[in-house]
Design an enzyme around this catalytic site. Sequence first.
Site, PDB file in Angstrom:
ATOM      1  N   LYS A  61       0.839  -1.218   0.000  1.00 27.54           N
ATOM      2  CA  LYS A  61       0.000   0.000   0.000  1.00 27.54           C
ATOM      3  C   LYS A  61       0.869   1.261   0.000  1.00 27.54           C
ATOM      4  O   LYS A  61       0.663   2.156  -0.803  1.00 27.54           O
ATOM      5  CB  LYS A  61      -0.930   0.012   1.237  1.00 27.54           C
ATOM      6  N   ARG A  79      -1.100  -9.083  13.057  1.00 25.94           N
ATOM      7  CA  ARG A  79      -1.625  -8.095  12.087  1.00 25.94           C
ATOM      8  C   ARG A  79      -2.393  -8.794  10.974  1.00 25.94           C
ATOM      9  O   ARG A  79      -3.433  -8.305  10.515  1.00 25.94           O
ATOM     10  CB  ARG A  79      -0.460  -7.270  11.492  1.00 25.94           C
ATOM     11  N   ARG A  97      10.635  -0.959  11.646  1.00 25.94           N
ATOM     12  CA  ARG A  97       9.459  -0.606  12.437  1.00 25.94           C
ATOM     13  C   ARG A  97       9.302  -1.584  13.607  1.00 25.94           C
ATOM     14  O   ARG A  97       9.581  -2.766  13.469  1.00 25.94           O
ATOM     15  CB  ARG A  97       8.197  -0.679  11.556  1.00 25.94           C
ATOM     16  N   ARG A 118      11.733  -5.506   5.733  1.00 18.87           N
ATOM     17  CA  ARG A 118      11.568  -4.086   5.380  1.00 18.87           C
ATOM     18  C   ARG A 118      12.458  -3.186   6.244  1.00 18.87           C
ATOM     19  O   ARG A 118      12.579  -3.372   7.445  1.00 18.87           O
ATOM     20  CB  ARG A 118      10.109  -3.671   5.570  1.00 18.87           C
ATOM     21  N   ARG A 149     -10.464   0.258   8.035  1.00 16.63           N
ATOM     22  CA  ARG A 149      -9.952  -1.068   8.337  1.00 16.63           C
ATOM     23  C   ARG A 149     -10.978  -1.916   9.074  1.00 16.63           C
ATOM     24  O   ARG A 149     -10.654  -2.988   9.562  1.00 16.63           O
ATOM     25  CB  ARG A 149      -8.731  -0.925   9.255  1.00 16.63           C
TER      26      ARG A 149
HETATM   27  P1  AP5 Z   1       4.740  -1.574   1.878  1.00 17.38           P
HETATM   28  O1  AP5 Z   1       4.498  -0.775   0.638  1.00 17.38           O
HETATM   29  O2  AP5 Z   1       5.375  -0.911   3.019  1.00 17.38           O
HETATM   30  O3  AP5 Z   1       3.381  -2.323   2.287  1.00 17.38           O
HETATM   31  P2  AP5 Z   1       2.141  -1.841   3.152  1.00 17.38           P
HETATM   32  O4  AP5 Z   1       0.942  -2.507   2.570  1.00 17.38           O
HETATM   33  O5  AP5 Z   1       2.122  -0.356   3.276  1.00 17.38           O
HETATM   34  O6  AP5 Z   1       2.508  -2.542   4.506  1.00 17.38           O
HETATM   35  P3  AP5 Z   1       2.327  -2.014   6.010  1.00 17.38           P
HETATM   36  O7  AP5 Z   1       3.152  -2.938   6.852  1.00 17.38           O
HETATM   37  O8  AP5 Z   1       2.596  -0.555   6.106  1.00 17.38           O
HETATM   38  O9  AP5 Z   1       0.803  -2.293   6.218  1.00 17.38           O
HETATM   39  P4  AP5 Z   1       0.011  -2.295   7.525  1.00 17.38           P
HETATM   40  O10 AP5 Z   1      -1.372  -2.155   7.003  1.00 17.38           O
HETATM   41  O11 AP5 Z   1       0.273  -3.480   8.381  1.00 17.38           O
HETATM   42  O12 AP5 Z   1       0.617  -1.062   8.354  1.00 17.38           O
HETATM   43  P5  AP5 Z   1       0.091   0.388   8.672  1.00 17.38           P
HETATM   44  O13 AP5 Z   1       1.241   1.272   8.842  1.00 17.38           O
HETATM   45  O14 AP5 Z   1      -0.996   0.800   7.753  1.00 17.38           O
HETATM   46  O15 AP5 Z   1       5.603  -2.849   1.432  1.00 17.38           O
HETATM   47  C1  AP5 Z   1       6.040  -3.805   2.392  1.00 17.38           C
HETATM   48  C2  AP5 Z   1       7.433  -4.344   1.992  1.00 17.38           C
HETATM   49  O16 AP5 Z   1       7.339  -5.042   0.748  1.00 17.38           O
HETATM   50  C3  AP5 Z   1       8.496  -3.260   1.778  1.00 17.38           C
HETATM   51  O17 AP5 Z   1       9.731  -3.763   2.170  1.00 17.38           O
HETATM   52  C4  AP5 Z   1       8.469  -3.016   0.264  1.00 17.38           C
HETATM   53  O18 AP5 Z   1       9.702  -2.529  -0.197  1.00 17.38           O
HETATM   54  C5  AP5 Z   1       8.144  -4.408  -0.251  1.00 17.38           C
HETATM   55  N1  AP5 Z   1       7.342  -4.417  -1.489  1.00 17.38           N
HETATM   56  C6  AP5 Z   1       6.290  -3.613  -1.793  1.00 17.38           C
HETATM   57  N2  AP5 Z   1       5.787  -3.958  -2.999  1.00 17.38           N
HETATM   58  C7  AP5 Z   1       6.528  -4.995  -3.452  1.00 17.38           C
HETATM   59  C8  AP5 Z   1       6.496  -5.797  -4.639  1.00 17.38           C
HETATM   60  N3  AP5 Z   1       5.600  -5.597  -5.618  1.00 17.38           N
HETATM   61  N4  AP5 Z   1       7.409  -6.807  -4.765  1.00 17.38           N
HETATM   62  C9  AP5 Z   1       8.324  -7.021  -3.801  1.00 17.38           C
HETATM   63  N5  AP5 Z   1       8.426  -6.285  -2.655  1.00 17.38           N
HETATM   64  C10 AP5 Z   1       7.534  -5.303  -2.488  1.00 17.38           C
HETATM   65  O19 AP5 Z   1      -0.601   0.164  10.112  1.00 17.38           O
HETATM   66  C11 AP5 Z   1       0.195  -0.165  11.226  1.00 17.38           C
HETATM   67  C12 AP5 Z   1      -0.677  -0.321  12.463  1.00 17.38           C
HETATM   68  O20 AP5 Z   1      -1.327   0.941  12.768  1.00 17.38           O
HETATM   69  C13 AP5 Z   1      -1.827  -1.329  12.344  1.00 17.38           C
HETATM   70  O21 AP5 Z   1      -1.401  -2.653  12.619  1.00 17.38           O
HETATM   71  C14 AP5 Z   1      -2.810  -0.782  13.414  1.00 17.38           C
HETATM   72  O22 AP5 Z   1      -2.385  -1.151  14.700  1.00 17.38           O
HETATM   73  C15 AP5 Z   1      -2.642   0.725  13.267  1.00 17.38           C
HETATM   74  N6  AP5 Z   1      -3.601   1.277  12.312  1.00 17.38           N
HETATM   75  C16 AP5 Z   1      -3.328   1.826  11.091  1.00 17.38           C
HETATM   76  N7  AP5 Z   1      -4.454   2.197  10.463  1.00 17.38           N
HETATM   77  C17 AP5 Z   1      -5.476   1.885  11.304  1.00 17.38           C
HETATM   78  C18 AP5 Z   1      -6.895   1.987  11.214  1.00 17.38           C
HETATM   79  N8  AP5 Z   1      -7.504   2.470  10.113  1.00 17.38           N
HETATM   80  N9  AP5 Z   1      -7.635   1.563  12.272  1.00 17.38           N
HETATM   81  C19 AP5 Z   1      -7.054   1.075  13.378  1.00 17.38           C
HETATM   82  N10 AP5 Z   1      -5.728   0.908  13.520  1.00 17.38           N
HETATM   83  C20 AP5 Z   1      -4.933   1.307  12.487  1.00 17.38           C
HETATM   84 MG    MG Z   2       2.224   1.016   4.882  1.00 19.57          MG
END
Ligand code: AP5
Ligand code: MG
Length: 207
Positions: A13, A163, A152, A122, A88
């Site tokens: 994402k 997660r 992270r 990552r 979410r």
């Molecule tokens: P990346 O692009 O970073 O993926 P991502 O989908 O953004 O992964 P996140 O870990 O950020 O998702 P998340 O939803 O768990 O975390 P968030 O910060 O939103 O890519 C991941 C890796 O893969 C990288 O190393 C990248 O280089 C690699 N990659 C990407 N594309 C690739 C490809 N095509 N091929 C190969 N490699 C690739 O949320 C964190 C926490 O915050 C949650 O767990 C929750 O506790 C809280 N939170 C956030 N939003 C909410 C909400 N709406 N409600 C309640 N709690 C929330």
């Molecule tokens: Mg992310």
Amino acid sequence: MNIILLGAPGAGKGTQATRIAQKYGVIHISTGDMFRSNIKEGTEIGKLAKSYIDAGKLVPDAVTCDIVKDRLSKADVIGGYLLDGFPRSLFQAEELGKFADIDLCLNLEVDTALIMDRICGRRVCSCGETYHVSTLKGETTCAKCGNELYRRDDDNPETVKARLDTYNVMTAPLIAYYAAQNKLATVVCGNKTPDEVFEAVCAVLDK
Ligand code: AP5
Ligand code: MG
């Protein structure tokens, strides 16, 4: 255009959001990034969010909806925005429908077998750039800005498992929710590179 970017942890994402924002001129809003900056600044929201994030659980809906509602009240989103990681839960989706007009929900579908390696490998930079250790060749600093890369706190196997469970129970139902509103488009990422995924994303957005 107001877009939701949906996908499991590690689906890409953030990677795709940066590119979409750059190409289409929409504002990238990541609730995960907002919580992490609150944690860094030591705010009350940050203190509350940390315990949930470290456990791989959702930060309570009321807090999360409030920060998004507040962000969407700012003038800069007038030309369009991209929500990365929000909504979410069905509750969040219903709340969002009360204060925002969403045009499209773009679902990044990724093989869950790839997720553990992607997330645990990552490395991130404070400038927003993301890397995977396998491409770094021992480098510990960001190629873009020179800052030190870090991992992270929630990027460890135990938290990633939690997660993923949270995603499957709380977030995956949103796929059907937006499909029922005829707003869903899915990009199957498979083993595609970020560039190839972006090409598929653009094909959807250019329609
Ligand atoms: P990346 O692009 O970073 O993926 P991502 O989908 O953004 O992964 P996140 O870990 O950020 O998702 P998340 O939803 O768990 O975390 P968030 O910060 O939103 O890519 C991941 C890796 O893969 C990288 O190393 C990248 O280089 C690699 N990659 C990407 N594309 C690739 C490809 N095509 N091929 C190969 N490699 C690739 O949320 C964190 C926490 O915050 C949650 O767990 C929750 O506790 C809280 N939170 C956030 N939003 C909410 C909400 N709406 N409600 C309640 N709690 C929330
Ligand atoms: Mg992310």
